[in-house]
Motif scaffolding. Structure first.
Motif, PDB file in Angstrom:
ATOM      1  N   GLY A  90      37.590  48.632  45.563  1.00  0.00           N
ATOM      2  CA  GLY A  90      37.922  47.257  45.179  1.00  0.00           C
ATOM      3  C   GLY A  90      37.976  46.330  46.375  1.00  0.00           C
ATOM      4  O   GLY A  90      37.494  45.192  46.330  1.00  0.00           O
ATOM      5  N   ALA A  91      38.560  46.808  47.488  1.00  0.00           N
ATOM      6  CA  ALA A  91      38.642  45.990  48.702  1.00  0.00           C
ATOM      7  C   ALA A  91      37.256  45.728  49.280  1.00  0.00           C
ATOM      8  O   ALA A  91      36.955  44.612  49.709  1.00  0.00           O
ATOM      9  CB  ALA A  91      39.530  46.676  49.735  1.00  0.00           C
ATOM     10  N   THR A  92      36.415  46.736  49.275  1.00  0.00           N
ATOM     11  CA  THR A  92      35.058  46.567  49.796  1.00  0.00           C
ATOM     12  C   THR A  92      34.276  45.558  48.968  1.00  0.00           C
ATOM     13  O   THR A  92      33.663  44.629  49.509  1.00  0.00           O
ATOM     14  CB  THR A  92      34.322  47.922  49.809  1.00  0.00           C
ATOM     15  N   ILE A  93      34.314  45.706  47.667  1.00  0.00           N
ATOM     16  CA  ILE A  93      33.572  44.800  46.792  1.00  0.00           C
ATOM     17  C   ILE A  93      34.142  43.384  46.886  1.00  0.00           C
ATOM     18  O   ILE A  93      33.398  42.407  46.985  1.00  0.00           O
ATOM     19  CB  ILE A  93      33.577  45.312  45.341  1.00  0.00           C
ATOM     20  N   GLY A  94      35.466  43.251  46.859  1.00  0.00           N
ATOM     21  CA  GLY A  94      36.092  41.928  46.953  1.00  0.00           C
ATOM     22  C   GLY A  94      35.745  41.215  48.241  1.00  0.00           C
ATOM     23  O   GLY A  94      35.424  40.021  48.252  1.00  0.00           O
ATOM     24  N   MET A 146      33.764  29.137  55.939  1.00  0.00           N
ATOM     25  CA  MET A 146      33.943  29.430  54.516  1.00  0.00           C
ATOM     26  C   MET A 146      33.793  30.914  54.193  1.00  0.00           C
ATOM     27  O   MET A 146      34.340  31.390  53.209  1.00  0.00           O
ATOM     28  CB  MET A 146      32.945  28.616  53.685  1.00  0.00           C
ATOM     29  N   GLY A 147      33.041  31.663  55.030  1.00  0.00           N
ATOM     30  CA  GLY A 147      32.910  33.101  54.800  1.00  0.00           C
ATOM     31  C   GLY A 147      34.250  33.802  54.901  1.00  0.00           C
ATOM     32  O   GLY A 147      34.588  34.661  54.084  1.00  0.00           O
ATOM     33  N   ALA A 148      35.048  33.417  55.899  1.00  0.00           N
ATOM     34  CA  ALA A 148      36.375  34.016  56.051  1.00  0.00           C
ATOM     35  C   ALA A 148      37.274  33.644  54.872  1.00  0.00           C
ATOM     36  O   ALA A 148      37.999  34.497  54.336  1.00  0.00           O
ATOM     37  CB  ALA A 148      37.000  33.557  57.364  1.00  0.00           C
ATOM     38  N   LEU A 149      37.221  32.389  54.444  1.00  0.00           N
ATOM     39  CA  LEU A 149      38.029  31.979  53.285  1.00  0.00           C
ATOM     40  C   LEU A 149      37.558  32.680  52.013  1.00  0.00           C
ATOM     41  O   LEU A 149      38.368  33.066  51.169  1.00  0.00           O
ATOM     42  CB  LEU A 149      37.964  30.464  53.111  1.00  0.00           C
ATOM     43  N   GLY A 150      36.256  32.854  51.875  1.00  0.00           N
ATOM     44  CA  GLY A 150      35.718  33.569  50.713  1.00  0.00           C
ATOM     45  C   GLY A 150      36.157  35.015  50.690  1.00  0.00           C
ATOM     46  O   GLY A 150      36.467  35.571  49.631  1.00  0.00           O
ATOM     47  N   ALA A 151      36.214  35.665  51.871  1.00  0.00           N
ATOM     48  CA  ALA A 151      36.681  37.059  51.940  1.00  0.00           C
ATOM     49  C   ALA A 151      38.134  37.158  51.506  1.00  0.00           C
ATOM     50  O   ALA A 151      38.511  38.076  50.775  1.00  0.00           O
ATOM     51  CB  ALA A 151      36.499  37.603  53.354  1.00  0.00           C
ATOM     52  N   ILE A 152      38.944  36.197  51.928  1.00  0.00           N
ATOM     53  CA  ILE A 152      40.357  36.187  51.510  1.00  0.00           C
ATOM     54  C   ILE A 152      40.448  35.972  49.999  1.00  0.00           C
ATOM     55  O   ILE A 152      41.212  36.639  49.312  1.00  0.00           O
ATOM     56  CB  ILE A 152      41.136  35.105  52.281  1.00  0.00           C
ATOM     57  N   GLY A 153      39.631  35.050  49.490  1.00  0.00           N
ATOM     58  CA  GLY A 153      39.603  34.825  48.045  1.00  0.00           C
ATOM     59  C   GLY A 153      39.182  36.073  47.283  1.00  0.00           C
ATOM     60  O   GLY A 153      39.748  36.396  46.238  1.00  0.00           O
ATOM     61  N   GLY A 154      38.189  36.797  47.804  1.00  0.00           N
ATOM     62  CA  GLY A 154      37.753  38.039  47.168  1.00  0.00           C
ATOM     63  C   GLY A 154      38.853  39.085  47.152  1.00  0.00           C
ATOM     64  O   GLY A 154      39.014  39.823  46.177  1.00  0.00           O
ATOM     65  N   LEU A 155      39.613  39.152  48.235  1.00  0.00           N
ATOM     66  CA  LEU A 155      40.736  40.099  48.269  1.00  0.00           C
ATOM     67  C   LEU A 155      41.791  39.737  47.226  1.00  0.00           C
ATOM     68  O   LEU A 155      42.346  40.609  46.565  1.00  0.00           O
ATOM     69  CB  LEU A 155      41.360  40.131  49.667  1.00  0.00           C
ATOM     70  N   VAL A 158      39.811  39.940  43.470  1.00  0.00           N
ATOM     71  CA  VAL A 158      39.219  41.221  43.064  1.00  0.00           C
ATOM     72  C   VAL A 158      40.120  42.386  43.460  1.00  0.00           C
ATOM     73  O   VAL A 158      40.509  43.202  42.624  1.00  0.00           O
ATOM     74  CB  VAL A 158      37.804  41.396  43.672  1.00  0.00           C
ATOM     75  N   THR A 159      40.455  42.483  44.737  1.00  0.00           N
ATOM     76  CA  THR A 159      41.188  43.650  45.225  1.00  0.00           C
ATOM     77  C   THR A 159      42.591  43.741  44.640  1.00  0.00           C
ATOM     78  O   THR A 159      43.033  44.830  44.266  1.00  0.00           O
ATOM     79  CB  THR A 159      41.256  43.638  46.764  1.00  0.00           C
ATOM     80  N   ALA A 160      43.307  42.637  44.570  1.00  0.00           N
ATOM     81  CA  ALA A 160      44.680  42.681  44.067  1.00  0.00           C
ATOM     82  C   ALA A 160      44.755  43.210  42.630  1.00  0.00           C
ATOM     83  O   ALA A 160      45.537  44.133  42.361  1.00  0.00           O
ATOM     84  CB  ALA A 160      45.343  41.309  44.196  1.00  0.00           C
ATOM     85  N   ILE A 164      46.537  46.812  41.522  1.00  0.00           N
ATOM     86  CA  ILE A 164      47.601  46.880  40.521  1.00  0.00           C
ATOM     87  C   ILE A 164      47.235  47.873  39.424  1.00  0.00           C
ATOM     88  O   ILE A 164      48.047  48.725  39.040  1.00  0.00           O
ATOM     89  CB  ILE A 164      47.887  45.478  39.942  1.00  0.00           C
ATOM     90  N   ALA A 165      46.006  47.803  38.923  1.00  0.00           N
ATOM     91  CA  ALA A 165      45.566  48.730  37.872  1.00  0.00           C
ATOM     92  C   ALA A 165      45.567  50.169  38.377  1.00  0.00           C
ATOM     93  O   ALA A 165      45.969  51.089  37.662  1.00  0.00           O
ATOM     94  CB  ALA A 165      44.177  48.344  37.377  1.00  0.00           C
ATOM     95  N   ALA A 166      45.129  50.380  39.626  1.00  0.00           N
ATOM     96  CA  ALA A 166      45.106  51.735  40.191  1.00  0.00           C
ATOM     97  C   ALA A 166      46.523  52.276  40.347  1.00  0.00           C
ATOM     98  O   ALA A 166      46.777  53.460  40.095  1.00  0.00           O
ATOM     99  CB  ALA A 166      44.385  51.732  41.538  1.00  0.00           C
ATOM    100  N   ALA A 167      47.461  51.436  40.762  1.00  0.00           N
ATOM    101  CA  ALA A 167      48.851  51.876  40.907  1.00  0.00           C
ATOM    102  C   ALA A 167      49.457  52.218  39.547  1.00  0.00           C
ATOM    103  O   ALA A 167      50.176  53.215  39.414  1.00  0.00           O
ATOM    104  CB  ALA A 167      49.676  50.800  41.609  1.00  0.00           C
ATOM    105  N   ILE A 168      49.152  51.419  38.529  1.00  0.00           N
ATOM    106  CA  ILE A 168      49.648  51.719  37.175  1.00  0.00           C
ATOM    107  C   ILE A 168      49.115  53.065  36.718  1.00  0.00           C
ATOM    108  O   ILE A 168      49.852  53.906  36.185  1.00  0.00           O
ATOM    109  CB  ILE A 168      49.254  50.595  36.191  1.00  0.00           C
ATOM    110  N   GLN A 169      47.828  53.307  36.937  1.00  0.00           N
ATOM    111  CA  GLN A 169      47.230  54.576  36.533  1.00  0.00           C
ATOM    112  C   GLN A 169      47.859  55.738  37.300  1.00  0.00           C
ATOM    113  O   GLN A 169      48.130  56.792  36.732  1.00  0.00           O
ATOM    114  CB  GLN A 169      45.724  54.537  36.755  1.00  0.00           C
TER     115      GLN A 169
END
Length: 184
Positions: A90-94, A146-155, A158-160, A164-169
């Motif tokens: 998830g972190a990689t994709i985000g 904007m690339g750095a801001l986009g990476a933060i947005g992806g995290l 997407v990653t968050a 959360i879903a992985a921790a619930i599982q």
């Protein structure tokens, strides 16, 4: 359009099913129905999110019924590794999607701004890349910002949720009653 066995179906003129979807949705370990009201060529879908309609169906790991866990420790290790790997993916994709998307938007905005005469990339950036046209310099500056801001947005976007879903599982798996694998 028709509803058969809890599935909303769209049928062709010959009666063959063209598309369909199950009329339920999940919130944590509970499944709720979706009521479908069909009038001529219009369907109104209404989620029934109340305790009267809730059905308890706990989430389980894929292939959990055939997992070779002999001890609760084996089960915990398998669940931990699955959670860790899911969050990593998830972190990689985000980061990739957010970074590339942000860089593309930044490149376009920076190139337009500097190419149209704005002084966005003057000073040090303009001096370092003075051999390049202004629009290219603006593109590079915009992509970097904007690339750095986009990476933060992806995290965040997407990653968050994936984490959360992985921790619930993970917690669902390790907190349910343990049943050892049958001896072979």
């Amino acid at each position: 359009m028709d509803v058969e066995n809890g599935v909303f179906k769209i049928k062709g003129a010959d009666g063959s099913v063209v598309a369909g979807t199950e009329l339920t949705f999940r919130v944590d370990d509970f499944v709720f129905p979706i009521a479908a009201e069909i009038r001529e060529r219009t369907v109104t879908l209404t989620p029934q999110l109340d305790l009267q309609h809730a059905a308890y169906h706990p989430v389980a790991l894929p292939f959990e019924d055939t997992a070779p866990w002999k001890t609760p420790y084996d089960r915990e290790q398998a669940a931990w590794n699955r959670m860790k790997d899911t969050i990593s993916v998830g972190a990689t994709i985000g980061t990739l999607v957010g970074g590339i998307g942000g860089a593309a938007v930044g490149c376009a905005l920076g190139g337009i701004a500097v190419g149209s005469g704005a002084t966005l990339a003057t000073g040090i950036i303009g001096g370092l890349f003075s051999f390049l046209p202004g629009a290219v310099v603006g593109c590079l500056a915009g992509a970097a910002a904007m690339g750095a801001l986009g990476a933060i947005g992806g995290l965040i976007l997407v990653t968050a949720p994936v984490a959360i879903a992985a921790a619930i599982q993970y917690f669902t798996t390790i907190n349910q009653p343990f049943t050892p694998a049958p001896a072979k």
